[in-house]
Write a protein that holds these residues in place. Structure first.
Motif: not given
Length: 350
Positions: A28-31, A224-229, A277-278, A280-289
């Motif tokens: 989820g962090c990118g590359a 991408q994958a995102v896992h946050l505490y 998980q999984g 799509p890159p197109a879903d990253f339209t903004d930072d997470l709030g």
């Protein structure tokens, strides 16, 4: 180990001075990017996000597989960031706290099924790039920057070994417009390839609201994958990406063993875990709030097959099946006994 959060927003596709830089979009962090053609594969990536109402900390752990000897990434933050090293054990301790509750499901009758089911800082004038700080942290070379122009920032990064394509300067434009600062991190191990679990980076900055800078992941070429505490005064919801809440509950310092993790928790915090998980890159339209919600606790429950209900060492269903037979035998025995008594009574009657 489950796969958030866990965040640094890396540099995107780049062209080195004498070769092609090959990115690996695997988290989820990118590359992460390297100067060689080997690329970097992020095997596991998780972030702890701690917000106390005025300041935020992001602790990110990466595990990578690569034959490369160097790599780099870039992370925008709303204000100048202070960077230090975290501890690898923090994530294991939070993993244990958020493990699903196991419920053993026992059957009265044989079942063919089985298994488990899961119910900004001021920018320099004239487009210049300001170097706010430089430091070495273990295998990391960290530079904190400010900029008033995204193209000037890209040019500075390129001239200092972060070789970039034009798409990144465009992607950085919204951050420059909001006068954010940037933490440029180069991974340069003293020897050997860049592989295995890296020391977690801990980034602290002031912020009016909790934020997870992830917009640059839109430049990725694979899901991408995102896992946050997320540790905050209250339970939080997240806007965007359709993340799944897998845990919510208050965490006390006494529940963890690391003194530094206890200090991070302060007097305690409400922890909300998000996973997906999984994406799509197109879903990253903004930072997470994030926004606060009611402090309702939640914990996943996993059901395991516990076998058959037993009684006196035998499956209960056998006793159930045997009950009619026992009743019939008992009735027959009663009838036979009555007839026997009747016959004896007849024979003894004068």
């Amino acid at each position: 180990m489950r796969t958030l959060f866990r965040i640094l927003v890396p540099l995107v596709v780049a062209v080195a001075a004498l070769g092609v830089v090959r990115p690996s979009w695997a988290c989820g962090c990118g590359a992460l990017i390297t100067r060689t053609d080997s690329g970097v594969n992020v095997a596991d990536e998780t972030s702890i996000v701690r917000y106390d109402g005025s300041s935020e900390e992001i602790v990110m752990r990466l595990s990578v597989r690569s034959s490369a000897r160097d790599a780099a990434w870039l992370m925008p933050t709303p204000s100048r960031a202070a960077v230090s090293l975290g501890e690898r054990g923090w994530f294991d301790q939070l993993d244990r706290l958020t493990e699903p509750r196991i419920v053993r499901h026992r059957h009265w009758l044989p079942d063919l099924g089985g298994g488990t089911r899961v119910a900004g800082a001021p920018a320099p004038a004239g487009g210049r790039v300001g170097v706010l700080a430089r430091q070495r942290l273990g295998p990391f070379e960290v530079t904190t920057l400010s900029a008033a122009d995204s193209h000037a920032l890209a040019a500075w990064l390129t001239s200092h070994g972060y070789h970039l394509k034009g798409r990144l300067s465009q992607a950085l434009a919204p951050y420059v417009a909001r006068r954010w600062t940037y933490t440029a991190v180069r991974l340069a191990p003293e020897s050997g390839p860049l592989t295995g679990e890296l020391d977690p980076l801990r980034i602290r900055f002031t912020s009016a609201a909790p934020v997870y800078p992830i917009r640059l992941s839109r430049l990725a070429s694979t899901p991408q994958a995102v896992h946050l505490y997320v540790l905050a005064p209250h339970r939080v919801t997240v806007r965007g990406l359709g993340l799944f809440t897998t845990y919510a509950g208050r965490v006390r310092p006494a529940q963890v063993s690391s003194p530094r993790l206890r200090a991070l928790l302060g007097g305690g915090a409400f922890m909300t875990e998000f996973v997906r998980q999984g994406i799509p890159p197109a879903d990253f339209t903004d930072d997470l709030g994030f926004g606060y919600t009611a402090d309702t606790s939640y914990r996943q429950v996993e059901y395991e097959e516990g076998g058959l209900v037993t009684f006196l060492g035998l499956p209960a269903f056998l006793w159930v099946l045997a009950l009619p037979v026992v009743v019939v035998v008992a009735l027959v025995a009663i009838l036979v006994a009555r007839r026997s008594r009747t016959r004896r009574s007849i024979r003894t009657t004068p």
